[in-house]
Design an enzyme around this catalytic site. Structure first.
Site: not given
Length: 704
Positions: A167, A311
């Site tokens: 990224d 998550d």
């Protein structure tokens, strides 16, 4: 039939439980009752059978509930509005602690010891796997070994694809990916941070399973062979999570423990708690070191992007749709811990905000799809991060009486001790029995107090405004060239400690000074003892702020490998390694060459072939040569990763010694004492260095 018997027994024993909880007693009778209960508890502890563990849990719950019932029915009487506000606030904090105790017992009383499901011998039946290594602003030195270790995983090459998800859009990462032969994926924006990065990769890859490693987590060679088999056995399995093990010390280990063998902060979660979650099919996805079924991700629309803890929220969404989860409690990877307390606080801040966001935006108690135990396991995780306010309330409660003479608990000191002490002792004792190899007694107080003052405001703000806040990356891999005391990160604790010391001093003066200053010396003494108890752990939390020098970037592991020493003179000697790291190691030196020549290369004799790596000799003594690796090719570094970090047994260790509560208390005192000594020595050295610099400067001016 078995469940019916359990329910019937519970109904029969319910009146007995209520009798134990609700029967009022004066202080003398309560002391007798408490001593009898503790005697029964200690007697049961001699047996290690699970039935006795369950009985001890029930004893602890009844005792704690009895204390809370006493507090609710006998102590909530106040003479002023401010006393009512503070007193009710303290009671709510105690209710919170009681709820967390119950939820903790639910998670840790029935741990599931899951075993590896072997893969079929026919590799054509094995599913395809895409390995994702997401990165944003980390250095290539941190990411490189993670990618190389992923390439070392023993899995059919035609069924394994590795992708570096950058990224940060950095050219050197693209070049590295091309050099080692892995996929490189980037995107035009950084929307939704890590979750967005993973979702973008999902659209461009096709593996049946997705294996995720944070860019500092290095997998062992057997990672996929240990985790993938379960997906073939259970077609509804969406997630297989493994522990996050860290080969570098976290701030508590480095700054406070020293060389002592004490469980670190994360071992309780990645031990009894996750095993207990697995028992209830409520395993949490932890963002790394996990395998996920693509079909399940597709069904929920990819990784969750609504919160900063993508998550746990992702796992919750899959479990709502009926997917199963699993936890394999074997260390199959290792990574870098946060190096400094300030970074540790930043990381926990994000975790706290994320769990509070889930609580507000996708509350597990509401909605369809979850079983009651699943809801309670998630509730435990989310409520835990609301600990800052209760922790601070427990510290400040006795100060109300000592400094302002406010009675926020309407009871005699003797009666409070008679009810509170068995509640506290039993909870600590049972927790030690259940979790004593993963969390030693009293250390949880230190961990929480190190964070509470920094997390209290973010958790409150997030509870009110759940959409606020953004994902932040925890910096890792940094070194520290000198020790120093980070006053800024422990400033709130230091201010609180000064106030508490003043309160203790004033309380002692009230006890031993003029009789007109105190109406009940026992109440003052109780509050002084309460304050001293909290102050002790607050000092330990302050001690964590002494950042120790960190000059070694990689860990050394004992690895005995046949090797050949290449001396500068051209002589070769066969020997073996003693230990190795990614930066260097030690090698046994034959006696006849110990002092005669300089080692300039080490050739490692591996099953896959020999690799010769240039080294710089650091020292040569006692039949050992310490060396540092020089520049090596990527192929050689991959082989070094294979034998140092990716070995199947690299992170296997013997279970820790069982917790001893009193011994743990002594250890904390010793740790704090050692830190104080180091701080004093640091200041003396700094003064001497400053004086020497001043003298040198004066001498230079005089010479001029």
């Amino acid at each position: 039939m078995k469940n019916f018997s359990v329910y019937l027994l519970a109904i029969i024993l319910a009146p007995v439980a209520w009798l134990i909880v609700a029967t009022p007693m004066d202080s003398n009778k309560q002391y007798v009752f408490a001593l009898l209960s503790l005697a029964i508890l200690f007697a049961m502890n001699f047996s290690k059978r699970k039935e006795f563990s369950l009985a001890m849990v029930i004893f602890s719950i009844l005792t704690s509930t009895r204390y809370l019932y006493f507090r609710a029915t006998h102590t909530l009487h106040f003479d002023s509005q401010i006393e009512a506000i503070l007193g009710i606030g303290l009671f709510i904090a105690e209710v919170y602690a009681w709820v967390m105790l119950l939820l903790g017992y639910l998670q840790t009383t029935f741990p599931l010891e899951r075993k590896i499901v072997p893969l079929p011998k026919d590799t054509s039946l094995w599913p395809t796997v895409d390995v994702y290594v997401p990165t944003y602003n980390e250095e290539l030195d941190v990411v490189r070994d993670t990618v190389l270790a992923a390439q070392c995983m023993e899995y059919p090459k035609d069924k394994l694809n590795i992708y570096l998800l950058d990224d940060g859009k950095r050219r050197e990462f693209a070049v590295f990916a091309a050099q080692v032969g892995v996929g490189y994926i980037t995107r035009d924006d950084n929307a939704h941070a890590k979750a967005g990065n993973l979702n973008h990769a999902l659209k461009l890859t096709k593996g049946e399973l997705i294996c995720i490693f944070d860019c500092d987590h290095v997998a062992t060679r057997i990672f996929l062979q240990s985790t993938v088999g379960a997906f073939l056995q259970d077609s509804k399995l969406a997630l297989m999570q493994t522990p996050h093990h860290f080969y570098s010390p976290d701030p508590f280990e480095r700054n406070l423990y020293g060389q002592r063998d004490i469980p670190n902060e994360g071992e309780l979660f990645y031990g009894p708690i996750q095993k207990g979650n697995d028992m209830w099919n409520a395993t949490f996805f932890c963002g790394s070191c996990a395998v996920i079924r693509r079909e399940a991700l597709d069904e929920i629309g990819g990784f969750a992007v609504e919160t900063v803890t993508e998550d746990a929220h992702t796992a919750l969404k899959m479990q709502r749709l009926g997917w199963n989860s699993a936890y394999l409690p074997i260390r199959l990877s290792a990574g870098l811990a946060t190096e400094r307390l300030a970074l540790h606080v930043i990381q926990r801040n994000r975790w706290a905000r994320g769990m509070v966001q889930i609580f507000r935006r996708d509350n597990p108690l509401l909605g369809r799809g979850l079983t009651l135990p699943q809801r309670l396991c998630y509730l435990s995780a989310m409520l835990y991060f609301m600990f800052p306010l209760p922790r601070i309330a427990f510290l400040m409660a006795p100060l109300a009486y000592l400094l302002f003479n406010l009675n926020i608990i309407h009871s005699s000191a003797s009666l409070i001790v008679a009810y509170a002490l068995p509640h506290f002792v039993m909870a600590m004792f049972v927790s030690s029995r259940l979790n004593g190899r993963s969390r030693y007694s009293f250390w949880g107080d230190i961990y929480d107090l190190s964070l509470a003052f920094h997390l209290v405001l973010p958790t409150i703000v997030t509870m009110i405004f759940p959409k606020r806040g953004k994902f932040n990356v925890t910096d890792k891999g940094a070194l520290l060239d000198k020790s120093y005391f980070d006053r800024n990160i422990v400033k709130p604790q230091m201010i609180m400690a000064v106030v508490m010391i003043a309160a203790v001093g004033w309380g002692l003066f009230r006890i031993f000074g003029p009789t007109s200053l105190v109406s009940d010396p026992m109440v003052v003494a109780l509050n002084v003892a309460w304050t001293v108890y909290g102050l002790f752990f607050l000092c330990a939390a302050i001690a964590v702020g002494r950042e120790r020098k960190q000059v070694r970037k990689t860990i050394r592991l004992e690895v005995k490998i046949p090797a050949v020493i290449h001396y500068a003179s051209g002589v070769l000697s066969r020997t073996h390694t003693i230990d190795l790291s990614m930066g260097g190691g030690q090698i046994a030196v034959p006696l006849h060459h110990r002092d005669n020549d300089v080692v300039e290369a080490v050739e490692l004799q591996l099953n896959s072939g020999a690799i010769a790596i240039p080294v710089k000799q650091i020292s040569l003594a006692d039949g050992r040569c310490r060396f540092m690796f020089q520049d090596m090719s990527l192929s050689h570094r991959r082989e070094l990763v294979r034998i140092v970090l990716a070995r199947a047994d690299a992170w296997v260790r013997e279970p820790r010694a069982q917790d001893r509560p009193l011994g743990s208390l002594v250890t904390i005192f010793t740790c704090v004492r050692d830190v104080v000594r180091h701080v004093i020595k640091d200041r003396r050295r700094a003064r001497k260095a400053q004086a020497a610099a001043t003298n040198t400067e004066l001498a230079t001016k005089e010479a001029a």
